[in-house]
Design a protein around this motif. Structure first.
Motif, PDB file in Angstrom:
ATOM      1  N   ASP A  53       0.858  -1.172   0.000  1.00  0.00           N
ATOM      2  CA  ASP A  53       0.000   0.000   0.000  1.00  0.00           C
ATOM      3  C   ASP A  53       0.904   1.235   0.000  1.00  0.00           C
ATOM      4  O   ASP A  53       2.036   1.175   0.482  1.00  0.00           O
ATOM      5  CB  ASP A  53      -0.884  -0.033   1.257  1.00  0.00           C
ATOM      6  N   GLU A  81     -12.905  -5.728   0.132  1.00  0.00           N
ATOM      7  CA  GLU A  81     -11.521  -5.956   0.536  1.00  0.00           C
ATOM      8  C   GLU A  81     -11.280  -5.276   1.877  1.00  0.00           C
ATOM      9  O   GLU A  81     -11.716  -4.143   2.087  1.00  0.00           O
ATOM     10  CB  GLU A  81     -10.532  -5.377  -0.471  1.00  0.00           C
ATOM     11  N   LYS A  83      -8.119  -4.259   4.225  1.00  0.00           N
ATOM     12  CA  LYS A  83      -6.664  -4.130   4.252  1.00  0.00           C
ATOM     13  C   LYS A  83      -6.197  -4.013   5.697  1.00  0.00           C
ATOM     14  O   LYS A  83      -6.819  -3.312   6.508  1.00  0.00           O
ATOM     15  CB  LYS A  83      -6.202  -2.913   3.462  1.00  0.00           C
ATOM     16  N   GLN A  91      -8.343  -0.259   6.457  1.00  0.00           N
ATOM     17  CA  GLN A  91      -9.173   0.178   5.338  1.00  0.00           C
ATOM     18  C   GLN A  91     -10.155  -0.925   4.951  1.00  0.00           C
ATOM     19  O   GLN A  91      -9.801  -2.106   4.941  1.00  0.00           O
ATOM     20  CB  GLN A  91      -8.282   0.516   4.146  1.00  0.00           C
ATOM     21  N   ILE A  93     -12.919  -1.620   1.765  1.00  0.00           N
ATOM     22  CA  ILE A  93     -13.406  -1.167   0.466  1.00  0.00           C
ATOM     23  C   ILE A  93     -14.575  -2.055   0.054  1.00  0.00           C
ATOM     24  O   ILE A  93     -14.460  -3.276   0.051  1.00  0.00           O
ATOM     25  CB  ILE A  93     -12.302  -1.226  -0.605  1.00  0.00           C
ATOM     26  N   VAL A  95     -17.574  -2.531  -2.992  1.00  0.00           N
ATOM     27  CA  VAL A  95     -18.100  -2.152  -4.312  1.00  0.00           C
ATOM     28  C   VAL A  95     -19.477  -2.779  -4.450  1.00  0.00           C
ATOM     29  O   VAL A  95     -19.635  -3.984  -4.273  1.00  0.00           O
ATOM     30  CB  VAL A  95     -17.172  -2.634  -5.454  1.00  0.00           C
ATOM     31  N   HIS A 123     -17.462  12.521   0.576  1.00  0.00           N
ATOM     32  CA  HIS A 123     -16.888  11.872   1.759  1.00  0.00           C
ATOM     33  C   HIS A 123     -17.466  12.458   3.040  1.00  0.00           C
ATOM     34  O   HIS A 123     -17.908  13.602   3.078  1.00  0.00           O
ATOM     35  CB  HIS A 123     -15.360  11.959   1.760  1.00  0.00           C
ATOM     36  N   TYR A 136     -17.711   3.974  -9.432  1.00  0.00           N
ATOM     37  CA  TYR A 136     -16.808   2.884  -9.779  1.00  0.00           C
ATOM     38  C   TYR A 136     -17.441   2.176 -10.983  1.00  0.00           C
ATOM     39  O   TYR A 136     -18.482   1.555 -10.838  1.00  0.00           O
ATOM     40  CB  TYR A 136     -16.676   1.925  -8.589  1.00  0.00           C
ATOM     41  N   GLU A 142     -18.119   2.693  -5.154  1.00  0.00           N
ATOM     42  CA  GLU A 142     -17.115   2.205  -4.205  1.00  0.00           C
ATOM     43  C   GLU A 142     -17.226   3.036  -2.933  1.00  0.00           C
ATOM     44  O   GLU A 142     -17.206   4.259  -2.981  1.00  0.00           O
ATOM     45  CB  GLU A 142     -15.712   2.341  -4.781  1.00  0.00           C
ATOM     46  N   LYS A 144     -15.270   3.542   0.669  1.00  0.00           N
ATOM     47  CA  LYS A 144     -13.976   3.252   1.280  1.00  0.00           C
ATOM     48  C   LYS A 144     -13.936   3.848   2.683  1.00  0.00           C
ATOM     49  O   LYS A 144     -14.100   5.055   2.864  1.00  0.00           O
ATOM     50  CB  LYS A 144     -12.854   3.827   0.435  1.00  0.00           C
ATOM     51  N   TYR A 145     -13.742   2.990   3.667  1.00  0.00           N
ATOM     52  CA  TYR A 145     -13.584   3.405   5.061  1.00  0.00           C
ATOM     53  C   TYR A 145     -12.085   3.429   5.361  1.00  0.00           C
ATOM     54  O   TYR A 145     -11.410   2.415   5.161  1.00  0.00           O
ATOM     55  CB  TYR A 145     -14.255   2.410   6.004  1.00  0.00           C
ATOM     56  N   GLU A 146     -11.572   4.556   5.858  1.00  0.00           N
ATOM     57  CA  GLU A 146     -10.146   4.679   6.148  1.00  0.00           C
ATOM     58  C   GLU A 146      -9.943   5.178   7.569  1.00  0.00           C
ATOM     59  O   GLU A 146     -10.564   6.157   7.980  1.00  0.00           O
ATOM     60  CB  GLU A 146      -9.481   5.645   5.182  1.00  0.00           C
TER      61      GLU A 146
END
Length: 169
Positions: A53, A81, A83, A91, A93, A95, A123, A136, A142, A144-146
């Motif tokens: 990454d 996914e 991570k 993270q 993700i 979709v 966001h 996407y 998509e 995405k949680y970060e």
């Protein structure tokens, strides 16, 4: 008098929105997958591969086991996914189909999103977590949680490595 009432109304509206974004930190992830927790705690996830990454060296990707995390209500999940860095989730993700009800649900849960003009995505940013909502392909979205906490942990780990080298002189 009117100005005071208007100022009070704007203040309360801003306060209400801030409380909504706090819901993102409270939920801390997607469904039962929580960021900043050990991926080993989830039986519905299995190791897929190691990846480099941009931020997290030696990151690992986990994907759902068949029968887990297949939908959000009636929307099919096409890809999920998770991570990790040192087995901690940084993270998530997801979709899924592009559906206006998904966006409405996110707005209801977390308030009005911010729009990032350069990248063209929405966001929600809380104290510990960011959720982005991005087109996407033509008919998919998509999410995405970060985790910001994991970024801080990585920074601290790097500082400890440097300190260990300095102490070894």
């Amino acid at each position: 008098m009117r100005v005071t009432i208007l100022m009070l109304f704007l203040f309360l509206a801003g306060l209400a929105e801030a409380q909504d974004v706090r819901e993102l930190d409270k939920r801390n992830g997607f469904k039962d997958i929580k960021v900043n927790t050990s991926v080993l705690d989830y039986e519905g996830l299995e190791f897929k591969k190691e990846t480099d990454d941009k931020l997290f060296p030696e990151a690992k990707i986990y994907v759902p086991v068949k029968g887990y995390y297949e939908s959000i209500g009636s929307l099919k999940i096409y890809d999920l996914e998770v991570k990790t860095y040192r087995d901690s989730i940084f993270q998530i993700i997801v979709v899924t189909d592009k559906d206006p009800n998904l966006y409405k649900g996110l707005k209801t849960a977390f308030g009005e999103p911010e729009y990032h003009y350069r990248s063209g995505f929405y966001h929600w940013t809380a104290e510990n977590l960011r959720l982005s909502y991005t087109p996407y392909q033509k008919d998919k979205i998509e999410m995405k949680y970060e985790s910001f906490l994991m970024r801080n942990k990585l920074k601290k780990d790097k500082e400890e490595v440097v300190e260990a080298i300095v102490d070894d002189f």
